[in-house]
Enzyme design. Structure first.
Site, PDB file in Angstrom:
ATOM      1  N   TYR A 206     -23.592 -75.323  58.111  1.00 20.23           N
ATOM      2  CA  TYR A 206     -22.357 -75.194  57.263  1.00 20.23           C
ATOM      3  C   TYR A 206     -21.426 -75.769  57.527  1.00 20.23           C
ATOM      4  CZ  TYR A 206     -20.514 -71.606  54.335  1.00 20.23           C
ATOM      5  OH  TYR A 206     -19.226 -70.956  53.411  1.00 20.23           O
ATOM      6  N   ARG A 259     -15.762 -80.248  43.893  1.00 17.64           N
ATOM      7  CA  ARG A 259     -14.652 -80.012  45.297  1.00 17.64           C
ATOM      8  C   ARG A 259     -15.760 -79.062  46.019  1.00 17.64           C
ATOM      9  NH1 ARG A 259     -14.577 -76.245  48.235  1.00 17.64           N
ATOM     10  NH2 ARG A 259     -13.625 -74.279  46.585  1.00 17.64           N
ATOM     11  N   LYS A 277     -26.003 -73.299  51.850  1.00 22.44           N
ATOM     12  CA  LYS A 277     -25.919 -71.301  51.299  1.00 22.44           C
ATOM     13  C   LYS A 277     -27.238 -70.561  51.111  1.00 22.44           C
ATOM     14  CE  LYS A 277     -21.214 -72.080  50.289  1.00 22.44           C
ATOM     15  NZ  LYS A 277     -20.122 -70.913  50.728  1.00 22.44           N
ATOM     16  N   GLU A 349     -21.399 -72.690  42.862  1.00 20.31           N
ATOM     17  CA  GLU A 349     -20.602 -72.874  44.418  1.00 20.31           C
ATOM     18  C   GLU A 349     -19.723 -74.214  43.954  1.00 20.31           C
ATOM     19  OE1 GLU A 349     -20.803 -70.864  46.983  1.00 20.31           O
ATOM     20  OE2 GLU A 349     -19.820 -72.487  47.682  1.00 20.31           O
ATOM     21  N   ASP A 350     -18.814 -73.830  44.539  1.00 20.39           N
ATOM     22  CA  ASP A 350     -17.861 -76.105  44.963  1.00 20.39           C
ATOM     23  C   ASP A 350     -17.198 -76.397  43.472  1.00 20.39           C
ATOM     24  OD1 ASP A 350     -17.611 -74.413  47.004  1.00 20.39           O
ATOM     25  OD2 ASP A 350     -18.562 -76.302  48.327  1.00 20.39           O
ATOM     26  N   ASP A 372     -18.726 -67.854  44.697  1.00 20.53           N
ATOM     27  CA  ASP A 372     -18.525 -67.695  45.673  1.00 20.53           C
ATOM     28  C   ASP A 372     -17.387 -67.769  45.794  1.00 20.53           C
ATOM     29  OD1 ASP A 372     -19.370 -66.731  48.211  1.00 20.53           O
ATOM     30  OD2 ASP A 372     -20.040 -69.252  48.733  1.00 20.53           O
ATOM     31  N   ASP A 373     -17.073 -69.022  45.386  1.00 20.84           N
ATOM     32  CA  ASP A 373     -15.401 -69.644  46.440  1.00 20.84           C
ATOM     33  C   ASP A 373     -14.448 -68.587  44.993  1.00 20.84           C
ATOM     34  OD1 ASP A 373     -16.267 -72.613  47.009  1.00 20.84           O
ATOM     35  OD2 ASP A 373     -16.806 -72.134  45.773  1.00 20.84           O
ATOM     36  N   ASN A 514     -11.706 -75.724  54.218  1.00 19.09           N
ATOM     37  CA  ASN A 514     -12.822 -75.915  55.518  1.00 19.09           C
ATOM     38  C   ASN A 514     -12.998 -76.977  54.908  1.00 19.09           C
ATOM     39  OD1 ASN A 514     -13.697 -73.876  56.877  1.00 19.09           O
ATOM     40  ND2 ASN A 514     -14.555 -73.317  54.218  1.00 19.09           N
ATOM     41  N   ASN A 558     -14.651 -66.114  57.061  1.00 21.96           N
ATOM     42  CA  ASN A 558     -15.679 -66.900  55.361  1.00 21.96           C
ATOM     43  C   ASN A 558     -16.528 -66.548  54.742  1.00 21.96           C
ATOM     44  OD1 ASN A 558     -17.937 -69.318  54.450  1.00 21.96           O
ATOM     45  ND2 ASN A 558     -16.381 -70.702  55.628  1.00 21.96           N
TER      46      ASN A 558
HETATM   47  N1  LIG Z   1     -13.540 -69.840  53.861  1.00 22.26           N
HETATM   48  C1  LIG Z   1     -13.535 -69.526  53.029  1.00 22.26           C
HETATM   49  O1  LIG Z   1     -14.518 -68.752  52.371  1.00 22.26           O
HETATM   50  C2  LIG Z   1     -13.954 -70.553  52.090  1.00 22.26           C
HETATM   51  C3  LIG Z   1     -12.649 -71.868  51.750  1.00 22.26           C
HETATM   52  N2  LIG Z   1     -12.541 -72.003  50.768  1.00 22.26           N
HETATM   53  C4  LIG Z   1     -11.710 -73.638  51.392  1.00 22.26           C
HETATM   54  O2  LIG Z   1     -10.414 -73.446  50.471  1.00 22.26           O
HETATM   55  C5  LIG Z   1      -9.728 -74.651  49.919  1.00 22.26           C
HETATM   56  C6  LIG Z   1      -9.528 -74.507  48.406  1.00 22.26           C
HETATM   57  O3  LIG Z   1     -10.857 -74.370  48.107  1.00 22.26           O
HETATM   58  P1  LIG Z   1     -10.494 -73.571  45.888  1.00 22.26           P
HETATM   59  O4  LIG Z   1      -9.321 -73.145  45.849  1.00 22.26           O
HETATM   60  O5  LIG Z   1     -11.607 -73.939  45.615  1.00 22.26           O
HETATM   61  O6  LIG Z   1      -9.561 -75.414  45.389  1.00 22.26           O
HETATM   62  P2  LIG Z   1      -8.707 -74.981  43.961  1.00 22.26           P
HETATM   63  O7  LIG Z   1      -9.088 -76.910  44.276  1.00 22.26           O
HETATM   64  O8  LIG Z   1      -9.280 -74.739  43.322  1.00 22.26           O
HETATM   65  O9  LIG Z   1      -7.309 -75.215  44.013  1.00 22.26           O
HETATM   66  C7  LIG Z   1      -6.523 -76.075  45.806  1.00 22.26           C
HETATM   67  C8  LIG Z   1      -5.025 -75.562  45.757  1.00 22.26           C
HETATM   68  O10 LIG Z   1      -4.533 -76.022  46.537  1.00 22.26           O
HETATM   69  C9  LIG Z   1      -2.999 -76.783  46.260  1.00 22.26           C
HETATM   70  N3  LIG Z   1      -2.860 -77.188  46.954  1.00 22.26           N
HETATM   71  C10 LIG Z   1      -2.968 -78.778  46.755  1.00 22.26           C
HETATM   72  N4  LIG Z   1      -2.365 -79.495  47.727  1.00 22.26           N
HETATM   73  C11 LIG Z   1      -1.767 -79.145  47.854  1.00 22.26           C
HETATM   74  C12 LIG Z   1      -0.514 -78.665  49.094  1.00 22.26           C
HETATM   75  N5  LIG Z   1      -0.145 -79.978  49.266  1.00 22.26           N
HETATM   76  N6  LIG Z   1       0.530 -78.002  49.130  1.00 22.26           N
HETATM   77  C13 LIG Z   1       0.441 -77.072  48.485  1.00 22.26           C
HETATM   78  N7  LIG Z   1      -0.653 -76.972  47.086  1.00 22.26           N
HETATM   79  C14 LIG Z   1      -2.060 -77.593  47.194  1.00 22.26           C
HETATM   80  C15 LIG Z   1      -3.889 -76.550  44.780  1.00 22.26           C
HETATM   81  O11 LIG Z   1      -2.114 -76.529  44.023  1.00 22.26           O
HETATM   82  P3  LIG Z   1      -2.415 -77.492  42.128  1.00 22.26           P
HETATM   83  O12 LIG Z   1      -3.174 -76.623  41.635  1.00 22.26           O
HETATM   84  O13 LIG Z   1      -0.951 -77.970  41.576  1.00 22.26           O
HETATM   85  O14 LIG Z   1      -3.146 -79.071  42.118  1.00 22.26           O
HETATM   86  C16 LIG Z   1      -4.621 -75.365  43.822  1.00 22.26           C
HETATM   87  O15 LIG Z   1      -3.427 -74.625  43.462  1.00 22.26           O
HETATM   88  C17 LIG Z   1     -11.263 -75.540  50.021  1.00 22.26           C
HETATM   89  O16 LIG Z   1     -10.795 -76.254  51.388  1.00 22.26           O
HETATM   90  C18 LIG Z   1     -12.460 -74.631  50.661  1.00 22.26           C
HETATM   91  O17 LIG Z   1     -12.739 -75.251  51.520  1.00 22.26           O
HETATM   92  C19 LIG Z   1     -12.598 -72.171  49.578  1.00 22.26           C
HETATM   93  C20 LIG Z   1     -13.522 -71.112  49.472  1.00 22.26           C
HETATM   94  C21 LIG Z   1     -14.032 -69.887  50.859  1.00 22.26           C
HETATM   95  C1  LIG Z   2     -16.979 -71.668  52.617  1.00 22.15           C
HETATM   96  C2  LIG Z   2     -16.740 -72.045  50.899  1.00 22.15           C
HETATM   97  O1  LIG Z   2     -17.234 -71.472  49.682  1.00 22.15           O
HETATM   98  C3  LIG Z   2     -16.380 -73.457  50.690  1.00 22.15           C
HETATM   99  O2  LIG Z   2     -15.663 -73.619  51.910  1.00 22.15           O
HETATM  100  O3  LIG Z   2     -15.703 -73.417  49.567  1.00 22.15           O
HETATM  101 MG   LIG Z   3     -17.945 -73.162  48.327  1.00 25.79          MG
END
Ligand SMILES: NC(=O)C1=CN([C@@H]2O[C@H](COP(=O)(O)OP(=O)(O)OC[C@H]3O[C@@H](n4cnc5c(N)ncnc54)[C@H](OP(=O)(O)O)[C@@H]3O)[C@@H](O)[C@H]2O)C=CC1
Ligand SMILES: CC(=O)C(=O)O
Ligand SMILES: [Mg+2]
Length: 658
Positions: A206, A259, A277, A349-350, A372-373, A514, A558
């Site tokens: 993972y 993504r 997953k 997912e993603d 999941d996200d 991540n 996570n």
């Molecule tokens: N720990 C966990 O369990 C999980 C972790 N994640 C991680 O979270 C991260 C984001 O996922 P997700 O929300 O789905 O992605 P999205 O693409 O939906 O969202 C990303 C967000 O970050 C913003 N962003 C990008 N670059 C910058 C920057 N330089 N400064 C400020 N804001 C910024 C984007 O802004 P804008 O809208 O303006 O483009 C957007 O709002 C990934 O790395 C993913 O791996 C996700 C799910 C679960």
């Molecule tokens: C953990 C997860 O789902 C992600 O980083 O997208």
């Molecule tokens: Mg994910």
């Protein structure tokens, strides 16, 4: 030479030769005693026999062969071999049709494939292969003599040897490949290793290693894992689903690869994520491997590097969008329901956020879907925050939250926290939202930006002057909790962490992005810059850190804590829809698993080494909520849901073959 026409024998409308001659030929002794054919999905796959969708369950279990009663089902002593009804204990749940999981180690089960597997084919079947652990008796009974060296190992010794080998690899990718090869070779041993060494192997199968592995997937591609549905299959998606060798699917994890973690668009090479997953669904949540289906929808990729890579495995075109994209997704969702019924769980997912919210809203009312996200991450973070209150003090509504990143994870978490706050205060959710602020790539989300915001950001556009940087936002908003969900590494700078520390005695800092390379800060940075005062957790794991003579172990925030147990809860209750209250129930169950000992060590999540117990508790709470909401179809409700969840969980110890 014997060949059977399955259409004649079973009254099936398709007429296909099963081509069993090859294994009958040299082994006529077995034909009368052991030849058993199930018209199951494997037979369909290998012979292109596609059902009409009208066959009854019982038809799958029709048998051919003189001693059918001795091989009809691998039942335990005393049970009726002619009982063809589905196993009622877990109907609609984790189905153990052949009694394998409930058999104790000394009870006999039959290794089922299309036929009774033996010899070379048994060694090549990952579901039943035990390698050197086949006993002397099994080697005689299953024509394995000479195909294995003489030694007989226990599963424990095999595990010890494999862990030793894996630990020798210095390159993480080698560890990943070794694990994937094991999964393809000997499924039970793979899960035994993963379950027994979960803290060590989780980062391998993972995040973070899975990300790197699949970025390079074109060059390490060996055997396909999971089902690929591309634009080429448009109009034929149902047929493609029928090609999958298993029929009793309970959980599908699907991505379109746009993504992948914080690595962006990996196109068809996103497959590592559904595969990873689902390995966790089995190892952490106990859903049977054969009930899990990883799917990648390939509509192209906008990743120029991949498009130019001669070894790229996916469609070599820009991503399809709009109607073309939604038509394929719709065909997939319709086919899933048609093929697997109402109660199959589809985990999105993603996906990129421009599709993720829409897909969830669209199919949330017609299918059992879970993102999941958006939802899993929300549930795990709420659990961590609630647990952290013991360390940082105050109640949930007394805290102020600032997010870096306002996408799926950020707004999903924000909404669930607001929902929980409102449940506690009885205030409207609009009031609770005012405690939560988000920063995206353009700065703080404020009301003056409202018209240009994506719909999922609008509820967070509060009255405030524009603020351009995270540091400035920390200084003016003065949050008590800082959450990173931007997918951009190193964005929690020294100044940001120091500003959090100057405002708070114990700042709660969660760097969720991540893989490790995208983490907003490292554990070491969080502890150093806050002078050991931060309560810290991250999406990908960090090793314990020593700061001024004290060791700080951070937790892993996570969604892997949530989705396996959450999915198990849906499956065992036969839930037909996901409800936000189930996310709260999962969150509550996780938070209550944090022990005093964990708190003493500054942890806000329990260790992954207890994950099976944690998942059973989450499953029970989710199932209880499904019953309460009238969304469960598995009746009557089991009295003790934790025990019931545990009893449904797949265990990877070898079974003995008669
Ligand atoms: N720990 C966990 O369990 C999980 C972790 N994640 C991680 O979270 C991260 C984001 O996922 P997700 O929300 O789905 O992605 P999205 O693409 O939906 O969202 C990303 C967000 O970050 C913003 N962003 C990008 N670059 C910058 C920057 N330089 N400064 C400020 N804001 C910024 C984007 O802004 P804008 O809208 O303006 O483009 C957007 O709002 C990934 O790395 C993913 O791996 C996700 C799910 C679960
Ligand atoms: C953990 C997860 O789902 C992600 O980083 O997208
Ligand atoms: Mg994910």
């Amino acid at each position: 030479m014997i060949s059977l026409n399955i259409a004649n024998l079973m009254g099936h409308r398709c007429s296909k030769n099963l081509g069993i001659s090859s294994w009958c030929d040299g082994d006529k002794r077995k034909i009368s005693e052991k030849v058993v054919l199930r018209v199951n999905s494997k037979v369909r796959q290998h012979n292109n026999i596609h059902n009409t969708g009208k066959e009854e369950e019982g038809e799958e279990k029709k048998v051919i062969g003189r001693k059918m009663e001795s091989v009809l089902k691998p039942l335990r002593d005393g049970e009726s071999v002619l009982d063809l009804s589905p196993r009622s204990t877990v109907s609609g749940g984790v189905e153990d049709v052949y009694g394998e999981d409930r058999a104790t180690e000394d009870q006999l089960v039959t290794p089922w494939t299309i036929s009774v597997a033996s010899g070379w084919s048994l060694l090549r079947d990952p579901q039943y292969n035990k390698g050197l652990a086949f006993s002397e008796k099994e080697r005689d009974a299953h024509y394995l003599r000479g195909l294995l060296p003489p030694t007989v190992l226990t599963q424990l010794l095999q595990e010890k040897k494999l862990m030793h080998n894996i630990r020798q690899y210095k390159v993480p990718l080698q560890k990943y490949v070794a694990m994937m090869e094991l999964q393809e070779r000997n499924e039970r041993l793979f899960y035994k290793l993963l379950i027994d060494n979960v803290e060590e192997l989780l980062p391998v199968v993972y995040t973070p290693i899975v990300g790197e592995a699949w970025q390079k997937y074109g060059s390490i591609f060996r055997r396909p894992q999971g089902l690929y549905i591309s634009l080429k299959e448009k109009g034929k998606v149902l047929e493609v689903l029928k090609n999958w060798p298993e029929r009793n699917i309970q959980v599908i994890v699907v991505t379109d690869g746009e993504r992948i973690l914080g690595l962006g668009d990996l196109g068809c090479q996103g497959m590592g994520i559904p595969v990873g997953k689902l390995a966790l669904y089995t190892a952490l949540g106990g859903v049977r491997p054969s009930a899990c289906l990883p799917v990648t929808i390939d509509v192209g990729t906008n990743n120029e590097t991949l498009l130019k890579d001669e070894f790229y495995i996916g469609l070599r075109q820009k991503r399809a969008t709009g109607q073309e994209y939604y038509d394929l997704l719709d065909e997939f969702m319709t086919a899933v329901k048609k093929n697997y019924g109402e109660k199959v769980l589809v985990q999105f997912e993603d996906f990129a956020n421009h599709n993720a919210f829409e897909l969830l809203a669209k199919y949330g009312t017609t299918h059992l879907v879970f993102n999941d996200d958006i939802q899993g991450t929300a549930s795990v973070v709420l659990a961590g925050v609630v647990a952290a209150l013991k360390l940082i003090g105050g109640t949930l509504p007394e805290h102020k939250f600032l997010f870096l990143g306002a996408g799926e994870a950020g707004t999903g978490i924000a909404e669930l926290i607001a929902l929980e706050m409102s449940k506690q205060t009885k205030a409207p959710i609009e009031e609770s939202r005012k405690k939560i602020w988000l920063v995206d790539s353009k700065g703080l989300i404020v009301s003056s930006r409202k018209n240009s915001l994506q719909h999922f950001k609008k509820p967070w556009a509060h009255e405030h002057e524009p603020v351009n940087s995270l540091l400035e936002a920390v200084k003016v908003i003065k949050p008590t909790v800082l959450i990173g969900s931007s997918g951009v590494g190193k964005t929690f700078t020294k100044e940001v962490v120091e500003a959090m520390t100057s405002n708070n005695d114990k700042p709660l800092i969660l760097a969720l992005s991540n893989p490790t390379s995208q983490s907003e800060c490292t554990a070491e940075e969080a502890y150093q810059w806050s002078e050991g005062r931060a309560i810290f957790a991250s999406g990908s794991p960090f090793d314990p850190v020593e700061y001024k003579g004290k060791v700080y172990a951070s937790g892993q925030a996570n969604n892997a804590y949530i989705f396996p147990g959450f999915g198990l809860g849906l499956v065992i209750s036969g839930a037909i829809r996901v409800h936000d209250d189930m996310l709260l129930a999962a969150s509550e169950a996780l938070a209550t698993q944090v022990s005093e000992e964990n708190y003493k060590n500054g942890l806000i999540y329990p260790p992954f080494s207890n994950i099976r117990k944690i998942s059973a508790n989450i499953a029970a709470n989710v199932a209880a909520k499904a019953y309460e909401l009238g969304l469960a179809t598995r009746l009557p409700r089991p009295q003790d849901l934790v025990k019931y969840a545990e009893s449904c969980m797949y265990t990877p110890v070898y079974r003995n073959y008669r």
